[in-house]
Design a protein around this motif. Sequence first.
Motif, PDB file in Angstrom:
ATOM      1  N   SER A 121       9.363   0.288 -10.975  1.00 20.66           N
ATOM      2  CA  SER A 121       9.417   1.441 -11.952  1.00 20.66           C
ATOM      3  C   SER A 121       8.305   1.723 -12.920  1.00 20.66           C
ATOM      4  N   ASN A 122       7.433   0.813 -12.512  1.00 20.91           N
ATOM      5  CA  ASN A 122       6.267   0.929 -13.518  1.00 20.91           C
ATOM      6  C   ASN A 122       4.823   1.513 -12.694  1.00 20.91           C
ATOM      7  N   LEU A 123       5.201   1.924 -11.347  1.00 18.65           N
ATOM      8  CA  LEU A 123       4.457   2.604 -10.562  1.00 18.65           C
ATOM      9  C   LEU A 123       4.244   4.061 -10.874  1.00 18.65           C
ATOM     10  N   SER A 124       3.056   4.599 -10.730  1.00 21.36           N
ATOM     11  CA  SER A 124       2.888   6.104 -10.532  1.00 21.36           C
ATOM     12  C   SER A 124       3.413   6.708  -9.237  1.00 21.36           C
ATOM     13  N   PRO A 125       4.002   8.019  -9.539  1.00 16.70           N
ATOM     14  CA  PRO A 125       4.569   8.781  -8.611  1.00 16.70           C
ATOM     15  C   PRO A 125       3.856   8.458  -6.991  1.00 16.70           C
ATOM     16  N   SER A 126       2.539   8.390  -6.999  1.00 14.95           N
ATOM     17  CA  SER A 126       1.973   8.589  -5.787  1.00 14.95           C
ATOM     18  C   SER A 126       1.965   7.094  -5.124  1.00 14.95           C
ATOM     19  N   ALA A 127       1.839   6.045  -6.176  1.00 16.43           N
ATOM     20  CA  ALA A 127       1.843   4.750  -5.601  1.00 16.43           C
ATOM     21  C   ALA A 127       3.508   4.263  -5.068  1.00 16.43           C
ATOM     22  N   PHE A 128       4.118   4.992  -5.784  1.00 16.67           N
ATOM     23  CA  PHE A 128       5.704   4.562  -5.431  1.00 16.67           C
ATOM     24  C   PHE A 128       5.804   5.294  -3.884  1.00 16.67           C
ATOM     25  N   GLN A 129       5.395   6.509  -3.827  1.00 15.34           N
ATOM     26  CA  GLN A 129       5.477   7.135  -2.296  1.00 15.34           C
ATOM     27  C   GLN A 129       4.741   6.350  -1.683  1.00 15.34           C
ATOM     28  N   LEU A 130       3.777   5.812  -1.633  1.00 14.64           N
ATOM     29  CA  LEU A 130       2.987   5.096  -0.717  1.00 14.64           C
ATOM     30  C   LEU A 130       3.961   3.646  -0.481  1.00 14.64           C
ATOM     31  N   LEU A 131       4.516   2.967  -1.198  1.00 12.27           N
ATOM     32  CA  LEU A 131       5.161   1.791  -1.014  1.00 12.27           C
ATOM     33  C   LEU A 131       6.556   2.292  -0.540  1.00 12.27           C
ATOM     34  N   ASN A 132       7.169   3.381  -0.636  1.00 11.47           N
ATOM     35  CA  ASN A 132       8.530   3.571  -0.137  1.00 11.47           C
ATOM     36  C   ASN A 132       8.503   4.647   1.120  1.00 11.47           C
ATOM     37  N   ALA A 133       7.952   5.597   0.926  1.00  6.06           N
ATOM     38  CA  ALA A 133       8.013   6.804   1.784  1.00  6.06           C
ATOM     39  C   ALA A 133       7.037   6.518   3.200  1.00  6.06           C
ATOM     40  N   TRP A 134       6.145   5.493   3.028  1.00  3.37           N
ATOM     41  CA  TRP A 134       5.165   5.441   4.300  1.00  3.37           C
ATOM     42  C   TRP A 134       5.768   4.130   5.006  1.00  3.37           C
ATOM     43  N   GLN A 135       7.264   3.874   4.946  1.00  2.00           N
ATOM     44  CA  GLN A 135       7.761   2.749   5.881  1.00  2.00           C
ATOM     45  C   GLN A 135       7.858   3.418   7.105  1.00  2.00           C
ATOM     46  N   HIS A 136       7.901   5.074   7.315  1.00  2.34           N
ATOM     47  CA  HIS A 136       7.876   5.574   8.615  1.00  2.34           C
ATOM     48  C   HIS A 136       6.674   6.602   8.700  1.00  2.34           C
ATOM     49  N   GLY A 137       6.246   6.857   9.842  1.00  2.00           N
ATOM     50  CA  GLY A 137       5.265   7.939  10.206  1.00  2.00           C
ATOM     51  C   GLY A 137       3.958   7.631   9.622  1.00  2.00           C
ATOM     52  N   PHE A 138       3.527   6.231   9.659  1.00  2.00           N
ATOM     53  CA  PHE A 138       2.283   6.108   9.077  1.00  2.00           C
ATOM     54  C   PHE A 138       1.298   6.739  10.273  1.00  2.00           C
ATOM     55  N   PRO A 139       0.387   7.101   9.596  1.00  2.00           N
ATOM     56  CA  PRO A 139      -0.855   8.202  10.227  1.00  2.00           C
ATOM     57  C   PRO A 139      -1.419   7.126  11.526  1.00  2.00           C
ATOM     58  N   LEU A 140      -1.467   7.828  12.817  1.00  2.00           N
ATOM     59  CA  LEU A 140      -1.870   7.252  13.967  1.00  2.00           C
ATOM     60  C   LEU A 140      -3.342   7.938  13.861  1.00  2.00           C
ATOM     61  N   GLU A 141      -4.399   7.873  13.099  1.00  2.00           N
ATOM     62  CA  GLU A 141      -5.424   8.165  13.556  1.00  2.00           C
ATOM     63  C   GLU A 141      -6.577   7.262  12.936  1.00  2.00           C
ATOM     64  N   PRO A 142      -7.885   7.377  13.135  1.00  2.00           N
ATOM     65  CA  PRO A 142      -8.998   6.297  13.110  1.00  2.00           C
ATOM     66  C   PRO A 142      -9.254   6.071  11.488  1.00  2.00           C
ATOM     67  N   ARG A 143      -8.617   6.748  10.478  1.00  2.00           N
ATOM     68  CA  ARG A 143      -8.770   6.460   8.842  1.00  2.00           C
ATOM     69  C   ARG A 143      -7.703   6.675   8.289  1.00  2.00           C
ATOM     70  N   PRO A 144      -6.503   6.058   8.725  1.00  4.25           N
ATOM     71  CA  PRO A 144      -4.982   6.352   8.207  1.00  4.25           C
ATOM     72  C   PRO A 144      -5.076   6.126   6.702  1.00  4.25           C
ATOM     73  N   PHE A 145      -5.696   5.264   6.024  1.00  8.56           N
ATOM     74  CA  PHE A 145      -5.526   5.206   4.560  1.00  8.56           C
ATOM     75  C   PHE A 145      -6.415   6.192   3.758  1.00  8.56           C
ATOM     76  N   ARG A 146      -7.295   6.846   4.403  1.00  5.95           N
ATOM     77  CA  ARG A 146      -8.054   8.170   3.834  1.00  5.95           C
ATOM     78  C   ARG A 146      -7.099   9.146   3.932  1.00  5.95           C
ATOM     79  N   LYS A 147      -6.183   9.416   5.169  1.00  9.78           N
ATOM     80  CA  LYS A 147      -5.258  10.326   5.218  1.00  9.78           C
ATOM     81  C   LYS A 147      -4.232  10.241   4.218  1.00  9.78           C
TER      82      LYS A 147
END
Length: 329
Positions: A3-29
């Motif tokens: 509940s204390n996470l910013s919206p973008s951090a929450f999305q990082l934790l919740n939404a990216w359980q699927h569809g992680f970027p398959l590219e050389p620099r995924p965390f930049r993406k």
Amino acid sequence: MVSNLSPSAFQLLNAWQHGFPLEPRPFRKLGLLLGLSEQTVLDYLQGWQAEGIISRIGPVLNPACMSSTLVGMQVPTSDLAAVAGWISALPAVNHNYEREHAINLWFVLTCATAQERQVTLEHIARHTGLLPLSLPMLRAYHIDLGFSLVKHAKLVTTPLASSDTLPVTGSPERKLLECALQGLEIHAEPFKRLAEQTHLDEKQVLQYIQKFLEQGLFRRFGVVLRHRALGYQANAMCVWTIPQERIDTLGEQIAQQAGITLCYQRQPLPPHWQHNLFCMIHGKDRQNVLADHAALNTLLGMDQFPHEVLFSTRCFKQRGALLGPVHHD
């Protein structure tokens, strides 16, 4: 914490359980998509991994392509810690819990072949002097699709694809599969690290992972959460004995309900175990889980069937399934 996470951090934790970027620099993406810098994304994920909130970033193996089974054992209370510790040390065991029931130890055994699975079950019986009740999955209705942090939301589901064969042992594809199941290193170029481990080039690694997803060998690829570390302290395996002509209909209906993280049909083992329909309910506390279970029974009219709720009391082991040779004395 969530509940204390910013919206973008929450999305990082919740939404990216699927569809992680398959590219050389995924965390930049991910950073570009969420309005964060690459380093901020790496810092978040490394911190959550250190805190035990995320188990790993990587694939969830499709159980249909392995010889996997849920095993229950009735262990004397005085021996439970020792037996559970020995079971947890077996490489083929990836989940191991104490549950509130006469059959009090429950673990998942995942092997490459049915023969390996049987050998391991026999090894367990010999070593412990106890009867392992093997309850293989017959049909999955909802499984390994992630853990939504939004109450009443369900992550998008897809049909459970099956894969008849794993990559051949000793092949570059098999080596990559085994390494990927350990999880990505949270590093700016994680697929390059996988390439170094498997003696492939980075482009091949990305192509193979995409192929494993398309074949159904991987159910998903992304952030794998540990629900207990997120505050979901109560978890219960809910089971019913359902007539065969109704089990698929009810299983599919359960799978569509909010809060259900797993739902599947398993082979019963009379006279020791009669139940054939299983689901998992997680909640912040015990009463929340019991209320969800009661609501499910009322909604689908399942009170008429024999049923039980087995709460977890101790987690002895929790990780993703791995592949490797089975060695027993």
